[in-house]
Enzyme design. Structure first.
Site, PDB file in Angstrom:
ATOM      1  N   ILE A 193     103.431 -12.915 -17.356  1.00  0.00           N
ATOM      2  CA  ILE A 193     102.421 -13.874 -17.790  1.00  0.00           C
ATOM      3  C   ILE A 193     103.065 -15.173 -18.293  1.00  0.00           C
ATOM      4  CG2 ILE A 193     102.240 -13.218 -20.233  1.00  0.00           C
ATOM      5  CD1 ILE A 193      99.209 -13.065 -19.845  1.00  0.00           C
ATOM      6  N   ASN A 206     115.395  -5.508 -21.378  1.00  0.00           N
ATOM      7  CA  ASN A 206     115.555  -5.768 -22.809  1.00  0.00           C
ATOM      8  C   ASN A 206     115.327  -4.456 -23.546  1.00  0.00           C
ATOM      9  OD1 ASN A 206     115.888  -8.565 -22.431  1.00  0.00           O
ATOM     10  ND2 ASN A 206     113.671  -8.856 -22.315  1.00  0.00           N
ATOM     11  N   HIS A 230     112.829  -6.754 -15.665  1.00  0.00           N
ATOM     12  CA  HIS A 230     112.491  -8.124 -15.259  1.00  0.00           C
ATOM     13  C   HIS A 230     113.246  -8.445 -13.972  1.00  0.00           C
ATOM     14  CE1 HIS A 230     110.845  -9.584 -19.243  1.00  0.00           C
ATOM     15  NE2 HIS A 230     111.435  -8.464 -19.602  1.00  0.00           N
ATOM     16  N   HIS A 240     110.366  -1.497 -18.591  1.00  0.00           N
ATOM     17  CA  HIS A 240     110.140  -2.398 -17.460  1.00  0.00           C
ATOM     18  C   HIS A 240     111.420  -3.170 -17.174  1.00  0.00           C
ATOM     19  CE1 HIS A 240     109.176  -4.485 -21.194  1.00  0.00           C
ATOM     20  NE2 HIS A 240     109.630  -5.584 -20.610  1.00  0.00           N
TER      21      HIS A 240
HETATM   22  P1  AMP Z   1     110.291  -7.649 -23.033  1.00  0.00           P
HETATM   23  O1  AMP Z   1     109.549  -6.505 -23.674  1.00  0.00           O
HETATM   24  O2  AMP Z   1     111.069  -8.478 -24.017  1.00  0.00           O
HETATM   25  O3  AMP Z   1     111.168  -7.209 -21.907  1.00  0.00           O
HETATM   26  O4  AMP Z   1     109.256  -8.678 -22.433  1.00  0.00           O
HETATM   27  C1  AMP Z   1     107.938  -8.364 -22.119  1.00  0.00           C
HETATM   28  C2  AMP Z   1     107.461  -9.352 -21.095  1.00  0.00           C
HETATM   29  O5  AMP Z   1     106.127  -9.034 -20.784  1.00  0.00           O
HETATM   30  C3  AMP Z   1     107.471 -10.824 -21.546  1.00  0.00           C
HETATM   31  O6  AMP Z   1     108.260 -11.573 -20.615  1.00  0.00           O
HETATM   32  C4  AMP Z   1     106.004 -11.238 -21.505  1.00  0.00           C
HETATM   33  O7  AMP Z   1     105.832 -12.570 -21.065  1.00  0.00           O
HETATM   34  C5  AMP Z   1     105.407 -10.231 -20.554  1.00  0.00           C
HETATM   35  N1  AMP Z   1     104.004  -9.927 -20.771  1.00  0.00           N
HETATM   36  C6  AMP Z   1     103.390  -9.640 -21.939  1.00  0.00           C
HETATM   37  N2  AMP Z   1     102.085  -9.378 -21.748  1.00  0.00           N
HETATM   38  C7  AMP Z   1     101.868  -9.497 -20.416  1.00  0.00           C
HETATM   39  C8  AMP Z   1     100.722  -9.361 -19.579  1.00  0.00           C
HETATM   40  N3  AMP Z   1      99.513  -9.040 -20.095  1.00  0.00           N
HETATM   41  N4  AMP Z   1     100.862  -9.557 -18.246  1.00  0.00           N
HETATM   42  C9  AMP Z   1     102.070  -9.888 -17.726  1.00  0.00           C
HETATM   43  N5  AMP Z   1     103.191 -10.026 -18.465  1.00  0.00           N
HETATM   44  C10 AMP Z   1     103.093  -9.848 -19.793  1.00  0.00           C
END
Ligand code: AMP
Length: 115
Positions: free
Chosen positions: A31, A86, A101, A99
């Site tokens: 997002i 992360n 990236h 997840h």
């Molecule tokens: P992290 O947990 O640090 O690996 O990052 C979580 C990622 O999820 C971040 O890059 C956010 O921008 C992304 N994110 C959070 N909520 C959403 C959503 N509803 N849809 C898509 N991406 C998301």
């Protein structure tokens, strides 16, 4: 840390831009993208962190890496891409659902750590 929005996306309770989906995995567009291509590859099965993977789940994790590479090639990232996980507080993990990236679509800098 925010709540597990990814389980909600997987269950269809929250919207997301889906890139790929099958029985085991969901891939959505981040997002808040930090590169022209920024996808999140997640197993549908809930794992909060890498430490939750047992031996029987290793195949699922390996499958996520294979899927990343397959999608990258299919979607034209022929010059490469970067995968990042992360983990934990110092790793900057925000969403407690494992997840990966996938970043690409431009020449990424060498620096993957920023202050
Ligand atoms: P992290 O947990 O640090 O690996 O990052 C979580 C990622 O999820 C971040 O890059 C956010 O921008 C992304 N994110 C959070 N909520 C959403 C959503 N509803 N849809 C898509 N991406 C998301």
């Amino acid at each position: 840390m925010i709540s597990d929005v990814f389980c909600k996306i997987i269950n269809g309770e929250l919207p997301a831009e889906r890139v790929f989906e099958d029985d085991d995995y969901l891939v959505v567009k981040d997002i808040n993208p930090v590169a022209p291509v920024h996808w999140l590859i997640m197993p549908k099965k809930h794992f909060e962190k890498l430490d939750d993977f047992g031996k029987k789940d290793v195949e699922l994790l390996g499958g996520a890496l294979r899927l990343a590479d397959k999608l990258a090639h299919e979607r034209g990232l022929l010059k490469g891409y970067r995968l990042i996980i992360n983990e934990g507080e110092d790793g900057g993990k925000l969403v407690p659902h494992l997840h990966i990236h996938l970043l690409g679509g431009k020449r990424l800098g060498q620096k993957i750590v920023q202050d």
